[in-house]
Design a protein around this motif. Structure first.
Motif: not given
Length: 437
Positions: A213-223
């Protein structure tokens, strides 16, 4: 690189550095020193050598020693996050594959289908006034709302996402905005784990990389970070070129695609970024960049390198560095260009007599070391009825419901991008009230 003089004429800094070599020392913000690469060949050398030049900002010596305050305005763009931008080696490959595979599921038809109703909705907010700020009323909001659609956001999450990202980009209470952004994205991820959909968030969750979930959140922020600010500037700068009386863009028959190419070469939306940290002291053409100090790539300066004069004259797409290069090159350049072309074509067709409301020389550029961004793009035009969303609904559904009056967002919110009080609907929920796609 953080004052109004740099914003007004960044090339005077690039030219001064270039006179002494392909790289030189700069100050990104008060107390934040870096080496800026201004030569095209040297930029490629850094971008393509991930062994010598790491992206992991946890190496940043000055930050680790406490020499840079945690309230520095450049930290949101430079501090480490566990996403594709700030990782190296196997970790970077794993995260990037999840992102690129998910983005690859977007096609031109879908992107246009998603952009067009959002453009119609935004144009309807100001078309009857006969005036608008195309940057803050249109170019800024369109990619924010588009990412709500691409991420599969329900109304409440999308409203929070839009207001939080706007506040972060505008530097308004960024700490609170970041907390809100984190909370709403974690809520979105939990929702999509329970009820996946046909959207980027669900695709990332389902990817074999098995992101936490943390990795998903950070990829969405990056996108969002990598998509919203560059897209806003690409649309805004291209519209300025097309409306400029100095270039006579539309009058000269300049195509939208040609205007976008010109901007990528000459008004690069993200002008300076791709921070690297040398793993050892390295000579950059006469300037030594010490180990674990920031080396920033000037895409704008590399594009204006005299060595590329012929390629620039021909607008050769393969030569400019607006999309980066090497293992961290932008994975979404094709979708980004489709979004910009569609957004620009929609507003030029809807308001064919668009004209700058002030002389071009009076337009201001937003200070900051990383972007090439207008503060505002005021225009005037003949007022037209706000009926585009009705027409879109009739074309798609033929439903009598399309005849119902359309809710609108207050003009003050459209201009300022501020979060409205809880009792008022935000942009995304208002859009969904009209056109649930």
């Amino acid at each position: 690189m953080h004052d109004a003089a740099f914003a007004a004429d960044p090339h005077q800094v690039y030219d001064r550095l270039r006179a002494h070599g392909p790289a030189g020392p700069v100050e990104l913000a008060p107390g934040v020193d870096a080496t800026l690469v201004v030569g095209h060949e040297m930029a490629l050398r850094v971008l393509q050598n991930s062994t010598l030049f790491a992206r992991d900002a946890r190496r940043w010596k000055a930050l680790n020693e406490g020499a840079i305050g945690l309230d520095s305005p450049v930290l949101p763009m430079m501090a480490y996050r566990p996403n594709c931008l700030f990782t190296d080696g196997a970790v970077h490959l794993r995260l990037r594959k999840a992102v690129t595979d998910s983005l690859a599921r977007l096609n031109v038809t879908r992107i246009r289908r998603d952009v067009e109703p959002i453009a119609d909705y935004l144009i309807d907010q100001f078309s009857e006034r006969g005036r608008a700020d195309l940057l803050n009323d249109y170019a800024k909001l369109l990619p924010l709302l588009l990412f709500n659609k691409l991420f599969g956001c329900p109304a409440d999450i999308g409203d929070t996402l839009t207001s939080a990202m706007s506040a972060i980009f505008d530097g308004k209470d960024a700490l609170r905005a970041n907390e809100e952004l984190t909370a709403c994205l974690m809520e979105l991820i939990a929702l999509k784990r329970r009820r996946p959909g046909d959207d980027v968030t669900s695709w990332l969750i389902q990817h074999p990389a098995g992101l936490t979930d943390e990795e998903l959140k950070d990829q969405l922020v990056m996108l969002m970070g990598a998509g919203v600010e560059p897209e806003r500037n690409l649309i805004g700068n291209a519209l300025l070129l097309l409306l400029s009386p100095d270039t006579s863009g539309r009058d000269s028959g300049l195509l939208v695609e040609e205007a976008i190419d010109d901007v990528l070469w000459n008004e690069t939306p993200i002008a300076n970024y791709a921070t690297h940290f040398p793993v050892q002291d390295v000579d950059l053409g006469g300037v030594v960049a010490e180990a674990n100090t920031p080396v920033v790539i000037s895409f704008a300066a590399a594009n204006s390198d005299p060595a590329l004069a012929e390629a620039r004259r021909k607008h050769s797409k393969g030569a400019h560095l607006a999309w980066g290069a090497g293992p961290h090159a932008c994975p979404a350049k094709d979708p980004a260009q489709v979004i910009a072309v569609t957004a620009i074509e929609k507003i030029l067709n809807a308001l064919p007599d668009l004209t700058l409301a002030v002389p071009e020389k009076e337009l201001a550029w937003r200070p900051g070391p990383f972007h090439r961004a207008l503060v505002a793009l005021p225009v005037v035009f003949s007022p037209t009825p706000a009926t585009r969303m009705v027409s879109a609904l009739q074309n798609r559904t033929g439903s009598a419901a399309a005849e119902q009056p359309l809710p609108s967002v207050p003009a003050s919110a459209a201009s300022a991008g501020r979060q409205e009080p809880a009792r008022k609907k935000g942009f995304w929920s208002s859009f969904l009230d009209i056109f649930r796609v």
